[in-house]
Design a protein around this motif. Structure first.
Motif, PDB file in Angstrom:
ATOM      1  N   ASN A 198       0.773  -1.252   0.000  1.00 10.01           N
ATOM      2  CA  ASN A 198       0.000   0.000   0.000  1.00 10.01           C
ATOM      3  C   ASN A 198       0.796   1.290   0.000  1.00 10.01           C
ATOM      4  N   THR A 199       2.074   1.220  -0.295  1.00  8.29           N
ATOM      5  CA  THR A 199       2.852   2.459  -0.411  1.00  8.29           C
ATOM      6  C   THR A 199       3.792   2.389  -1.615  1.00  8.29           C
ATOM      7  N   LEU A 200       4.292   3.574  -1.954  1.00  9.80           N
ATOM      8  CA  LEU A 200       5.231   3.708  -3.061  1.00  9.80           C
ATOM      9  C   LEU A 200       6.617   3.314  -2.576  1.00  9.80           C
ATOM     10  N   LYS A 201       7.238   2.295  -3.228  1.00  8.69           N
ATOM     11  CA  LYS A 201       8.587   1.876  -2.820  1.00  8.69           C
ATOM     12  C   LYS A 201       9.469   1.916  -4.061  1.00  8.69           C
ATOM     13  N   SER A 202      10.788   2.023  -3.820  1.00  4.94           N
ATOM     14  CA  SER A 202      11.706   1.983  -4.968  1.00  4.94           C
ATOM     15  C   SER A 202      11.729   0.569  -5.509  1.00  4.94           C
ATOM     16  N   PHE A 203      11.731   0.433  -6.833  1.00  4.47           N
ATOM     17  CA  PHE A 203      11.755  -0.894  -7.454  1.00  4.47           C
ATOM     18  C   PHE A 203      13.177  -1.442  -7.424  1.00  4.47           C
ATOM     19  N   PRO A 204      13.480  -2.697  -7.094  1.00  3.98           N
ATOM     20  CA  PRO A 204      12.543  -3.730  -6.654  1.00  3.98           C
ATOM     21  C   PRO A 204      12.587  -3.834  -5.134  1.00  3.98           C
ATOM     22  N   TYR A 205      11.600  -3.252  -4.469  1.00  2.22           N
ATOM     23  CA  TYR A 205      11.640  -3.211  -3.003  1.00  2.22           C
ATOM     24  C   TYR A 205      11.459  -4.595  -2.374  1.00  2.22           C
ATOM     25  N   MET A 206      12.351  -4.932  -1.429  1.00  5.15           N
ATOM     26  CA  MET A 206      12.168  -6.165  -0.640  1.00  5.15           C
ATOM     27  C   MET A 206      12.316  -5.802   0.827  1.00  5.15           C
ATOM     28  N   SER A 207      11.533  -6.464   1.670  1.00  3.34           N
ATOM     29  CA  SER A 207      11.682  -6.232   3.107  1.00  3.34           C
ATOM     30  C   SER A 207      12.985  -6.896   3.569  1.00  3.34           C
ATOM     31  N   PHE A 208      13.410  -6.603   4.802  1.00  2.12           N
ATOM     32  CA  PHE A 208      14.665  -7.161   5.298  1.00  2.12           C
ATOM     33  C   PHE A 208      14.624  -8.692   5.287  1.00  2.12           C
ATOM     34  N   SER A 209      13.498  -9.265   5.744  1.00  2.00           N
ATOM     35  CA  SER A 209      13.418 -10.740   5.801  1.00  2.00           C
ATOM     36  C   SER A 209      13.394 -11.329   4.381  1.00  2.00           C
ATOM     37  N   GLU A 210      12.743 -10.633   3.448  1.00  2.00           N
ATOM     38  CA  GLU A 210      12.727 -11.126   2.050  1.00  2.00           C
ATOM     39  C   GLU A 210      14.136 -11.090   1.449  1.00  2.00           C
ATOM     40  N   LEU A 211      14.876 -10.034   1.831  1.00  2.00           N
ATOM     41  CA  LEU A 211      16.252  -9.905   1.310  1.00  2.00           C
ATOM     42  C   LEU A 211      17.142 -11.047   1.803  1.00  2.00           C
ATOM     43  N   ILE A 212      16.944 -11.427   3.064  1.00  2.68           N
ATOM     44  CA  ILE A 212      17.754 -12.517   3.635  1.00  2.68           C
ATOM     45  C   ILE A 212      17.450 -13.823   2.895  1.00  2.68           C
ATOM     46  N   ILE A 213      16.156 -14.093   2.686  1.00  2.00           N
ATOM     47  CA  ILE A 213      15.780 -15.337   1.990  1.00  2.00           C
ATOM     48  C   ILE A 213      16.318 -15.301   0.553  1.00  2.00           C
ATOM     49  N   PHE A 214      16.198 -14.144  -0.100  1.00  2.00           N
ATOM     50  CA  PHE A 214      16.680 -13.976  -1.476  1.00  2.00           C
ATOM     51  C   PHE A 214      18.186 -14.263  -1.543  1.00  2.00           C
ATOM     52  N   SER A 215      18.965 -13.685  -0.605  1.00  2.00           N
ATOM     53  CA  SER A 215      20.425 -13.875  -0.638  1.00  2.00           C
ATOM     54  C   SER A 215      20.768 -15.349  -0.432  1.00  2.00           C
ATOM     55  N   ARG A 216      20.014 -16.012   0.458  1.00  2.00           N
ATOM     56  CA  ARG A 216      20.268 -17.430   0.705  1.00  2.00           C
ATOM     57  C   ARG A 216      19.973 -18.260  -0.541  1.00  2.00           C
ATOM     58  N   ASN A 217      18.898 -17.869  -1.264  1.00  2.00           N
ATOM     59  CA  ASN A 217      18.467 -18.659  -2.429  1.00  2.00           C
ATOM     60  C   ASN A 217      19.299 -18.407  -3.684  1.00  2.00           C
ATOM     61  N   LEU A 218      20.105 -17.330  -3.651  1.00  2.00           N
ATOM     62  CA  LEU A 218      20.857 -16.946  -4.863  1.00  2.00           C
ATOM     63  C   LEU A 218      21.737 -18.076  -5.378  1.00  2.00           C
ATOM     64  N   PHE A 219      22.196 -18.942  -4.450  1.00  2.00           N
ATOM     65  CA  PHE A 219      23.121 -19.990  -4.896  1.00  2.00           C
ATOM     66  C   PHE A 219      22.424 -21.318  -5.175  1.00  2.00           C
ATOM     67  N   LYS A 220      21.090 -21.305  -5.108  1.00  2.00           N
ATOM     68  CA  LYS A 220      20.335 -22.487  -5.568  1.00  2.00           C
ATOM     69  C   LYS A 220      20.539 -22.631  -7.068  1.00  2.00           C
ATOM     70  N   LYS A 221      20.447 -23.857  -7.560  1.00  2.00           N
ATOM     71  CA  LYS A 221      20.610 -24.083  -9.005  1.00  2.00           C
ATOM     72  C   LYS A 221      19.289 -23.776  -9.726  1.00  2.00           C
ATOM     73  N   THR A 222      19.387 -23.201 -10.899  1.00  2.00           N
ATOM     74  CA  THR A 222      18.170 -22.947 -11.699  1.00  2.00           C
ATOM     75  C   THR A 222      17.671 -24.279 -12.256  1.00  2.00           C
ATOM     76  N   PRO A 223      16.381 -24.379 -12.601  1.00  2.00           N
ATOM     77  CA  PRO A 223      15.910 -25.594 -13.260  1.00  2.00           C
ATOM     78  C   PRO A 223      16.663 -25.801 -14.572  1.00  2.00           C
ATOM     79  N   ILE A 224      16.772 -27.067 -15.003  1.00  2.00           N
ATOM     80  CA  ILE A 224      17.483 -27.358 -16.265  1.00  2.00           C
ATOM     81  C   ILE A 224      16.508 -27.414 -17.432  1.00  2.00           C
ATOM     82  N   ASN A 225      15.388 -28.100 -17.190  1.00  2.00           N
ATOM     83  CA  ASN A 225      14.408 -28.214 -18.284  1.00  2.00           C
ATOM     84  C   ASN A 225      13.445 -27.039 -18.219  1.00  2.00           C
TER      85      ASN A 225
END
Ligand SMILES: Cc1cc2nc3c(=O)[nH]c(=O)nc-3n(C[C@H](O)[C@H](O)[C@H](O)COP(=O)(O)OP(=O)(O)OC[C@H]3O[C@@H](n4cnc5c(N)ncnc54)[C@H](O)[C@@H]3O)c2cc1C
Length: 374
Positions: A101-128
């Motif tokens: 419900n507010t204007l945020k800079s793109f791509p806004y992530m909350s602190f907890s979302e950022l932590i999960i995102f950083s952890r997931n960065l080294f997951k492997k992408t799907p192959i197919n």
């Protein structure tokens, strides 16, 4: 000659009949001209450009469809050959997303979302990746919420649909060894995007079809609606007249206001998630410095009246405004839908005796249409 940009069969030793002088038909004609292939273009209306039209309003330019073209060094070279002098978008404009419900800079992530995102960065992408939706590909990295509230808004303004309805390989560059980490794929995308430059022209995007028309003088017949197609036709009419199901709707409404929307000063625009009929707002007068008055284009999935617009601005930004002028364009089923059904529909086209090229065959954007014909 490189791989053909059209689908279906064309005999290049015989005259090619191009149906439609939208940007697709004109680009096809210019390709044939450069390659000494005999052709003629037939256009049903009294002008070239199709959906691309730049209305010269006293307070600036109002575009009916595309506002800008994402160009690469190769495309800039092509535009130079056409004698065009592009103008760039203003640098360092803020890009917003409407989240929580507010204007945020793109791509806004909350602190907890950022932590999960950083952890997931080294997951492997799907192959197919062939059958995966955009959502299915990015979900392991972003999670459900960020897919809905960041990824979908980013695509909404271009494809007018959410990330579950889009096929990954149609939307993202798949020239990558999948199975490596998301981090390497993001690095790959960033490198590719670093050569992109968003541009238009001093009199609007319509300068592009006009420049092609000049190069193709003598090869275009206007006011010539083709109800049957001659042998060896390349059909370049809109997706709506070709596809049955793979279509979506977008409305483009430009409002010229008495005053700036204060909360959007210095901004390119705002993106919205799929729970809103709003897909995006573009701040035209800030993107290109050729407008004399504040001008905002709303991309929406339903039609907005002047009253709807003013109410929406008041709800979003808590500001009251008055409209000087409005131009609205409805593209009902006007955009191809890059989902699971499109390849099936394209296969059916291969059974007709004609060839096809348009924003539904291999890419929706002007960049893609140009690149295919270079
Ligand atoms: C609201 C909106 C915003 C967009 N924004 C962007 C953007 O910012 N950047 C970007 O890159 N792309 C954007 N796009 C996409 C881009 O504008 C389109 O992909 C492109 O203009 C499609 O061109 P076309 O030539 O394939 O089709 P059209 O423009 O539909 O042209 C088809 C032509 O065929 C003619 N025709 C139809 N039937 C016949 C017949 N029987 N005989 C002869 N002629 C016929 C028509 O009159 C028309 O001239 C946007 C699209 C929309 C709708």
């Amino acid at each position: 000659m490189s791989d053909s940009f059209w689908i279906g069969n064309l005999d290049l030793n015989k005259k090619v009949h191009i149906i439609g002088a939208g940007i697709s038909g004109l680009l096809a004609g210019y390709y044939f001209k450069r390659n000494n292939i005999d052709f003629h273009i037939y256009e049903s209306t009294n002008r070239v450009g199709g959906k691309l039209q730049s209305i010269q309003h006293e307070s600036g330019i109002i575009e009916t469809a595309a506002n800008s073209l994402l160009s690469t060094p190769r495309i800039l070279e092509f535009l130079d050959h056409l004698g065009l002098e592009p103008i760039s978008t203003t640098k360092k404009l803020k890009r917003y997303i409407f989240r929580k419900n507010t204007l945020k800079s793109f791509p806004y992530m909350s602190f907890s979302e950022l932590i999960i995102f950083s952890r997931n960065l080294f997951k492997k992408t799907p192959i197919n990746i062939d059958e995966l939706s955009v959502y299915e590909f990015w979900q392991p990295l972003l999670g459900d919420k960020c897919c809905d509230e960041i990824l979908t808004p980013a695509l909404n303004g271009i494809y007018a649909t959410n990330s579950k309805n889009l096929l990954f390989k149609d939307v993202f560059n798949s020239n990558f060894s999948f199975g490596k980490s998301y981090f390497s794929y993001l690095k790959f995308l960033k490198k590719q995007a670093s050569s992109f430059k968003s541009i238009s022209f001093p009199s609007g995007i319509e300068e592009l079809p006009h420049a092609l028309e000049k190069k193709l003088e003598g090869n275009i017949s206007l006011n010539t609606k083709m109800s049957t197609y001659p042998e060896n036709s390349l059909i370049c009419i809109d997706a709506k007249s070709i596809l049955k199901e793979s279509l979506t709707t977008i409305y483009s409404q430009t409002f010229i206001l008495e005053e700036n929307i204060k909360k959007l000063e210095g901004s390119f625009g705002v993106l919205f998630n799929s729970s809103s009929p709003l897909l995006g707002i573009l701040c035209n007068h800030q993107i290109f410095k050729r407008n004399t008055r504040p001008s905002y284009t709303l991309m929406t999935s339903k039609e907005f009246s002047e009253k709807d617009f003013l109410q929406c601005i008041e709800n979003l930004f808590n500001e009251k405004h008055s409209i000087i002028n409005k131009e609205a364009f409805s593209w009902v089923k006007g955009l191809p839908l890059y989902g699971q059904q499109r390849p099936i529909e394209l296969n059916e086209l291969l059974e007709t005796p004609h060839a096809y090229f348009g924003n539904y065959t291999k890419g929706i954007s002007l960049r893609s249409l140009i690149e295919q014909t270079l």
